[in-house]
Write a protein that holds these residues in place. Sequence first.
Motif, mmCIF file in Angstrom:
data_model
loop_
_atom_site.group_PDB
_atom_site.id
_atom_site.type_symbol
_atom_site.label_atom_id
_atom_site.label_comp_id
_atom_site.label_asym_id
_atom_site.label_seq_id
_atom_site.Cartn_x
_atom_site.Cartn_y
_atom_site.Cartn_z
ATOM 1 N N LEU A 191 0.889 -1.341 0.601
ATOM 2 C CA LEU A 191 0.469 0.021 0.291
ATOM 3 C C LEU A 191 1.197 1.497 0.033
ATOM 4 O O LEU A 191 0.768 1.809 -0.402
ATOM 5 C CB LEU A 191 -0.771 -0.293 1.260
ATOM 6 C CG LEU A 191 -1.956 -1.084 1.216
ATOM 7 C CD1 LEU A 191 -2.912 -1.391 2.911
ATOM 8 C CD2 LEU A 191 -3.013 -1.265 0.070
ATOM 9 N N TRP A 192 1.872 1.049 0.759
ATOM 10 C CA TRP A 192 2.730 3.021 0.853
ATOM 11 C C TRP A 192 3.016 2.486 -0.644
ATOM 12 O O TRP A 192 3.413 3.939 -1.130
ATOM 13 C CB TRP A 192 3.970 2.397 1.403
ATOM 14 C CG TRP A 192 5.014 2.837 1.964
ATOM 15 C CD1 TRP A 192 5.344 4.534 1.896
ATOM 16 C CD2 TRP A 192 6.353 3.133 2.844
ATOM 17 N NE1 TRP A 192 5.577 5.319 1.887
ATOM 18 C CE2 TRP A 192 6.959 4.222 2.742
ATOM 19 C CE3 TRP A 192 6.162 1.599 3.787
ATOM 20 C CZ2 TRP A 192 7.954 4.767 3.373
ATOM 21 C CZ3 TRP A 192 7.584 2.309 4.277
ATOM 22 C CH2 TRP A 192 8.083 3.578 4.605
ATOM 23 N N LEU A 193 4.065 1.754 -1.238
ATOM 24 C CA LEU A 193 4.442 1.691 -2.735
ATOM 25 C C LEU A 193 3.384 2.583 -3.127
ATOM 26 O O LEU A 193 3.806 3.557 -4.643
ATOM 27 C CB LEU A 193 4.664 0.341 -3.343
ATOM 28 C CG LEU A 193 5.541 0.480 -4.485
ATOM 29 C CD1 LEU A 193 7.234 0.831 -3.908
ATOM 30 C CD2 LEU A 193 6.061 -0.849 -4.768
ATOM 31 N N VAL A 194 2.178 2.571 -3.295
ATOM 32 C CA VAL A 194 1.087 2.458 -4.400
ATOM 33 C C VAL A 194 0.817 4.073 -3.569
ATOM 34 O O VAL A 194 1.067 4.715 -4.734
ATOM 35 C CB VAL A 194 0.114 1.444 -4.389
ATOM 36 C CG1 VAL A 194 -0.980 2.445 -4.642
ATOM 37 C CG2 VAL A 194 -0.049 0.682 -5.074
ATOM 38 N N HIS A 195 1.238 3.800 -2.715
ATOM 39 C CA HIS A 195 0.614 5.660 -2.469
ATOM 40 C C HIS A 195 1.951 6.439 -1.929
ATOM 41 O O HIS A 195 1.574 8.298 -2.657
ATOM 42 C CB HIS A 195 0.519 6.048 -0.992
ATOM 43 C CG HIS A 195 -1.505 5.913 -0.915
ATOM 44 N ND1 HIS A 195 -1.573 4.034 -0.255
ATOM 45 C CD2 HIS A 195 -2.214 5.649 -1.240
ATOM 46 C CE1 HIS A 195 -3.527 4.010 -0.502
ATOM 47 N NE2 HIS A 195 -3.671 5.486 -0.886
ATOM 48 N N PHE A 196 2.838 6.121 -2.803
ATOM 49 C CA PHE A 196 4.519 7.136 -3.181
ATOM 50 C C PHE A 196 4.129 7.857 -3.929
ATOM 51 O O PHE A 196 4.664 8.842 -4.250
ATOM 52 C CB PHE A 196 5.472 6.191 -1.925
ATOM 53 C CG PHE A 196 6.571 7.282 -2.420
ATOM 54 C CD1 PHE A 196 7.184 7.674 -1.203
ATOM 55 C CD2 PHE A 196 7.585 6.911 -3.976
ATOM 56 C CE1 PHE A 196 9.005 8.183 -2.096
ATOM 57 C CE2 PHE A 196 8.808 7.423 -3.900
ATOM 58 C CZ PHE A 196 9.175 7.777 -3.016
ATOM 59 N N PHE A 197 4.192 6.471 -4.893
ATOM 60 C CA PHE A 197 3.929 6.381 -6.541
ATOM 61 C C PHE A 197 2.538 7.274 -6.976
ATOM 62 O O PHE A 197 2.538 7.671 -8.102
ATOM 63 C CB PHE A 197 4.640 5.243 -7.246
ATOM 64 C CG PHE A 197 5.956 5.433 -7.359
ATOM 65 C CD1 PHE A 197 6.235 5.645 -7.856
ATOM 66 C CD2 PHE A 197 6.398 4.044 -6.233
ATOM 67 C CE1 PHE A 197 8.359 5.534 -7.969
ATOM 68 C CE2 PHE A 197 8.121 3.887 -6.466
ATOM 69 C CZ PHE A 197 8.711 4.907 -7.189
#
Length: 370
Positions: A191-197
């Motif tokens: 989830l963090w990766l999706v929101h970071f990008f």
Amino acid sequence: MLRNAYVRLVPKRILAENFIFHLHYRWTVILLLVCSFITTCRLILGHSFSCLSIAGYSQEQLETHCYADYVYSLPVQLLKHHVVNSDSSIDPAVHGFRRYQEFYPWVNLLFLIHAFNFYLPHLLWKYYDSGYMTRLISGLELAGGKDDKRGFELCYLAKYVLATQGKHKLYTGMYIFCEVLNYSIALAHTLWLVHFFIVTGVPEFLPIQVSTWSDFRKFYFPPTGVCSVTVNKTHHQTTCFLPLNKLYMIMFLFIHAWYIFLTIVSGMVLLYRIILLFPSQRVAVMKFSAPWAEKETLKSLCHRLSYSDWFFLIRFQRVMTDIDFAQMLDKIAIVSACKTCDQNDEDNRSSFISDDGHKELGSSTATSPV
């Protein structure tokens, strides 16, 4: 046949935790460190960012300003061929919608943080375990090929397992806690990766559709962006080039897919732990893990030992040969049967234990190999 293929593909030393654990702290960490290293090299040594010049602003000042304040893209203008409505009917505010490339300077740092987080459960378990199993079987390694001495060492281990019966709850709980951490970290970082990008989908108010890979790249990882600069109270806009966005897109897609895979297999491990609460399932696992042991011995031990004691016992299989593990199981069964006979009827002990096994166990005075 299935077990032989499994053992060939996954050596026992790797299975000191388990293979999924190994995927988290070894393969994933290496992947993230490599991605961070490549990104850092491109940022420092390669052509990573540039902007078209503006009169009255030095090139270095301009690029420093745009790099620090983040470049933005105009997706409605980039994807004009996918606009649902005609240009005349689009709200000017929607037409000028901005997507800021906030992630652009921080990707290498993100991968470093992710690598540390994925290594954390292994670090915690390594600190807690402190080579416990290795110390327990150190006597076997010193015994070498001497059968008599190995037999005595296996007796020590058998007595130690039974002497510490019921005292492995914290050990088992800590290991399962680390597995829960693995699952939680994989899910959270997906989830963090999706929101970071900022790959969170196209906002509903935008009249565009992302239907191809080319559209995906232009919307989420555009090759160019816009930077706004004020010079002498005059507002200027300049185009900035983002050559790393193509690399970021490839890394995002691969790592995101890997994180999803880790989340699924880590969840399956937790489900596997729940299934093993049933003794019948533990018998099946023992048959797979200890093919040289007697089936009746395995069945007896699995029904006699609690989950935490069984978990502690099966950990020996990770660091011992199959033959040594099978012999240790037999000696545990002998010692356990001996204790049962002592409690029930001293005169009937010989009916449960062979003379040779009784002599070997009787000559072994130690109760702990540590």
